[in-house]
Design an enzyme around this catalytic site. Structure first.
Site, PDB file in Angstrom:
ATOM      1  N   HIS A   1      44.365  26.887  44.208  1.00 43.20           N
ATOM      2  CA  HIS A   1      45.001  26.945  42.882  1.00 43.20           C
ATOM      3  C   HIS A   1      45.600  25.602  42.505  1.00 43.20           C
ATOM      4  CE1 HIS A   1      45.482  31.530  42.104  1.00 43.20           C
ATOM      5  NE2 HIS A   1      44.356  31.261  42.710  1.00 43.20           N
TER       6      HIS A   1
ATOM      7  N   ASN B   1      49.297  35.080  39.695  1.00 40.37           N
ATOM      8  CA  ASN B   1      50.101  34.676  40.856  1.00 40.37           C
ATOM      9  C   ASN B   1      50.314  35.838  41.800  1.00 40.37           C
ATOM     10  OD1 ASN B   1      52.012  36.372  39.818  1.00 40.37           O
ATOM     11  ND2 ASN B   1      53.656  34.865  39.730  1.00 40.37           N
TER      12      ASN B   1
ATOM     13  N   HIS C   1      37.035  33.598  50.988  1.00 43.65           N
ATOM     14  CA  HIS C   1      37.321  35.025  50.898  1.00 43.65           C
ATOM     15  C   HIS C   1      37.044  35.773  52.202  1.00 43.65           C
ATOM     16  CE1 HIS C   1      37.212  34.853  46.213  1.00 43.65           C
ATOM     17  NE2 HIS C   1      38.314  34.372  46.739  1.00 43.65           N
TER      18      HIS C   1
HETATM   19  C1  HEM Z   1      35.055  31.142  42.931  1.00 41.17           C
HETATM   20  C2  HEM Z   1      36.101  31.466  42.225  1.00 41.17           C
HETATM   21  C3  HEM Z   1      37.226  32.299  42.782  1.00 41.17           C
HETATM   22  C4  HEM Z   1      37.725  33.428  42.225  1.00 41.17           C
HETATM   23  C5  HEM Z   1      37.281  34.084  40.945  1.00 41.17           C
HETATM   24  C6  HEM Z   1      38.765  33.901  43.116  1.00 41.17           C
HETATM   25  C7  HEM Z   1      39.525  35.032  42.896  1.00 41.17           C
HETATM   26  C8  HEM Z   1      40.425  35.572  43.794  1.00 41.17           C
HETATM   27  C9  HEM Z   1      41.182  36.766  43.584  1.00 41.17           C
HETATM   28  C10 HEM Z   1      41.145  37.622  42.326  1.00 41.17           C
HETATM   29  C11 HEM Z   1      41.889  37.026  44.704  1.00 41.17           C
HETATM   30  C12 HEM Z   1      42.789  38.218  44.988  1.00 41.17           C
HETATM   31  C13 HEM Z   1      44.126  38.114  44.337  1.00 41.17           C
HETATM   32  C14 HEM Z   1      44.864  39.402  44.537  1.00 41.17           C
HETATM   33  O1  HEM Z   1      44.389  40.418  44.030  1.00 41.17           O
HETATM   34  O2  HEM Z   1      45.899  39.407  45.204  1.00 41.17           O
HETATM   35  C15 HEM Z   1      41.613  35.950  45.622  1.00 41.17           C
HETATM   36  C16 HEM Z   1      42.149  35.852  46.880  1.00 41.17           C
HETATM   37  C17 HEM Z   1      41.917  34.795  47.730  1.00 41.17           C
HETATM   38  N1  HEM Z   1      41.160  33.679  47.453  1.00 41.17           N
HETATM   39 FE1  HEM Z   1      39.951  33.398  45.861  1.00 41.17          FE
HETATM   40  N2  HEM Z   1      38.866  33.051  44.177  1.00 41.17           N
HETATM   41  C18 HEM Z   1      37.945  32.055  44.019  1.00 41.17           C
HETATM   42  C19 HEM Z   1      37.761  30.977  44.854  1.00 41.17           C
HETATM   43  C20 HEM Z   1      38.496  30.748  45.994  1.00 41.17           C
HETATM   44  C21 HEM Z   1      38.452  29.525  46.761  1.00 41.17           C
HETATM   45  C22 HEM Z   1      37.668  28.275  46.363  1.00 41.17           C
HETATM   46  C23 HEM Z   1      39.267  29.706  47.831  1.00 41.17           C
HETATM   47  C24 HEM Z   1      39.582  28.736  48.951  1.00 41.17           C
HETATM   48  C25 HEM Z   1      38.698  27.932  49.463  1.00 41.17           C
HETATM   49  C26 HEM Z   1      39.805  31.040  47.742  1.00 41.17           C
HETATM   50  C27 HEM Z   1      40.623  31.633  48.670  1.00 41.17           C
HETATM   51  C28 HEM Z   1      41.207  32.870  48.544  1.00 41.17           C
HETATM   52  C29 HEM Z   1      42.007  33.505  49.594  1.00 41.17           C
HETATM   53  C30 HEM Z   1      42.273  32.944  50.988  1.00 41.17           C
HETATM   54  C31 HEM Z   1      42.463  34.710  49.065  1.00 41.17           C
HETATM   55  C32 HEM Z   1      43.368  35.734  49.769  1.00 41.17           C
HETATM   56  C33 HEM Z   1      44.800  35.409  49.415  1.00 41.17           C
HETATM   57  C34 HEM Z   1      45.825  36.198  50.199  1.00 41.17           C
HETATM   58  O3  HEM Z   1      45.485  37.134  50.911  1.00 41.17           O
HETATM   59  O4  HEM Z   1      46.997  35.859  50.097  1.00 41.17           O
HETATM   60  N3  HEM Z   1      39.334  31.640  46.600  1.00 41.17           N
HETATM   61  N4  HEM Z   1      40.711  35.084  45.049  1.00 41.17           N
HETATM   62  C1  LIG Z   2      54.848  35.797  39.641  1.00 39.69           C
HETATM   63  O1  LIG Z   2      55.287  35.764  38.303  1.00 39.69           O
HETATM   64  C2  LIG Z   2      56.341  36.657  37.983  1.00 39.69           C
HETATM   65  C3  LIG Z   2      56.660  36.516  36.517  1.00 39.69           C
HETATM   66  O2  LIG Z   2      55.533  36.400  35.721  1.00 39.69           O
HETATM   67  C4  LIG Z   2      57.557  36.345  38.852  1.00 39.69           C
HETATM   68  O3  LIG Z   2      58.578  37.287  38.615  1.00 39.69           O
HETATM   69  C5  LIG Z   2      57.176  36.349  40.345  1.00 39.69           C
HETATM   70  O4  LIG Z   2      58.265  35.929  41.132  1.00 39.69           O
HETATM   71  C6  LIG Z   2      55.984  35.438  40.583  1.00 39.69           C
HETATM   72  N1  LIG Z   2      55.570  35.504  41.976  1.00 39.69           N
HETATM   73  C7  LIG Z   2      55.660  34.466  42.826  1.00 39.69           C
HETATM   74  C8  LIG Z   2      55.167  34.700  44.198  1.00 39.69           C
HETATM   75  O5  LIG Z   2      56.122  33.382  42.517  1.00 39.69           O
END
Ligand code: HEM
Ligand SMILES: *[C@@H]1O[C@H](CO)[C@@H](O)[C@H](O)[C@H]1NC(C)=O
Ligand SMILES: *[C@@H]1O[C@H](CO)[C@@H](O)[C@H](O)[C@H]1NC(C)=O
Length: 316
Positions: A63, A91, A188
């Site tokens: 991000h 976020n 992922h």
């Molecule tokens: C290709 C475009 C990408 C999209 C659309 C995308 C989208 C997402 C989404 C929607 C989530 C889940 C968020 C949630 O529901 O909590 C996620 C999680 C994650 N993404 Fe991606 N992502 C992308 C690329 C990447 C890249 C480039 C990386 C790192 C190299 C990455 C690493 C991760 C990791 C490690 C998680 C898990 C986070 C956690 O468990 O705290 N993603 N991603």
């Molecule tokens: C995500 O955003 C909300 C408000 O939009 C905030 O209250 C929350 O603390 C944020 N989460 C993190 C992990 O910073």
């Protein structure tokens, strides 16, 4: 002819990175030789207390790099009426900011004012991968921290509902190729997703089908149990793959079986070029590791910032 080629190469190099702020492997060798080991120790310690830390650090770095370059903008907190990135819409699973704070604190006590928060995050993301069983690599350093972070700019991040052309556009705007897209999506292999991130595929997918027909139906059914149509459970969701704390190529194997979570994952199977890379990575952990490292170095070299922040949460 050779002279023209040489000239073109020179122009190309200078247009990608201006000479003054090129990253280098030995950037802190003289000014803070302890930087890397200090960060590694902090990440290691945090992981033993909380196994969700590696996924959080990897996603945080992604991000950071996709908005204003890798400049630590994702770490800044909201101030006054400026809502920062970390308080922007996607976020939902950004967390573990305290790990970066702890690393910064430890580093400031040995070499104050030298190591940027953006570098700390890039190194911590590398450590997160390596300490989860993935590949390791040397991280080029010398990033500077930015002074701007806006929640509205998180709209520039790719969404999980994106199709292949939208993903391609998002990546190419940052100088990243389709090969980078496939390799980096392998991130992922770690972590967790909330129901809202894949809701579109398991309820009201289309007028003809409630469930995305490209999904393995038993897999979709199991997700619908955890994530009913009007889900009220705040932290409900699914692990990204079946080996959630291990950095491996399971993600690609599951993807080929229709067991990926996001439309953006499934989209990798919709062009022959990206599909063949998915197959290659599914059948070879070594090929995936090699490609991931190459693409991570590319993504994490996107330039940003201009200062070395003293506190990662606020500008100097
Ligand atoms: C290709 C475009 C990408 C999209 C659309 C995308 C989208 C997402 C989404 C929607 C989530 C889940 C968020 C949630 O529901 O909590 C996620 C999680 C994650 N993404 Fe991606 N992502 C992308 C690329 C990447 C890249 C480039 C990386 C790192 C190299 C990455 C690493 C991760 C990791 C490690 C998680 C898990 C986070 C956690 O468990 O705290 N993603 N991603
Ligand atoms: C995500 O955003 C909300 C408000 O939009 C905030 O209250 C929350 O603390 C944020 N989460 C993190 C992990 O910073
Ligand atoms: C992807 O979605 C965009 C916007 O909805 C659409 O214009 C485009 O045609 C789609 N591309 C593919 C390959 O489906």
């Amino acid at each position: 002819m050779a002279a023209i080629v040489a000239l073109l190469c020179t122009l190309f190099v200078f247009s990608v990175s201006s000479p003054g702020d090129a990253l280098s492997l030995d950037y802190y060798d003289k000014t803070c030789p302890q930087a890397e080991s200090t960060i590694t120790n902090v990440v290691k310690k945090a992981m033993t207390n909380d196994n969700t830390v590696p996924a959080a650090l990897l996603r945080m770095h992604f991000h950071d790099c996709f908005i204003r370059g890798c400049d630590g903008s994702v770490l800044l907190k909201s101030v006054g009426n400026n809502q920062a990135e970390k308080d922007g819409p996607p976020n939902i699973s950004l967390h573990a900011f305290y790990v970066i704070d702890n690393a910064k604190k430890a580093i400031e006590s040995v070499c104050p004012g030298v190591v940027s928060c953006a570098d700390i995050l890039a190194l911590a993301a590398r450590d997160a991968v390596a300490l989860s069983g993935g590949p390791t690599w040397e991280v080029p350093k010398g990033r500077k921290d930015g002074r701007v972070s806006k929640a509205s700019e998180t709209r520039q991040l790719p969404a999980p509902t994106f199709n292949i052309s939208q993903l391609q556009q998002s990546f190419s705007q940052r100088g990243l190729s389709m090969a980078d897209l496939v390799a980096l999506s392998g991130g992922h292999t770690l972590g967790f997703a909330h129901c809202s991130s894949f809701q579109n595929r398991i309820h009201n997918f289309s007028p003809n089908s409630d469930i995305d027909p490209s999904m393995n139906q038993a897999f979709a059914t199991s997700l619908r149990i955890v994530c009913p149509a009007h889900n009220k459970v705040k932290n409900a969701g699914s692990t990204m793959d079946s080996s959630v704390t291990t950095f491996d190529n399971t993600y690609y194997k599951l993807l080929l079986q229709g067991k990926s979570l996001f439309s953006s994952d499934q989209a990798l199977l919709t062009t022959s070029k990206t599909k063949s890379l998915v197959s290659k990575f599914a059948s070879s952990q070594a090929d995936f590791n090699k490609a991931f490292v190459k693409s991570m170095i590319k993504m994490s070299s996107l330039a940003g910032g201009q200062e070395v922040r003293l506190d990662c949460r606020v500008v100097n």
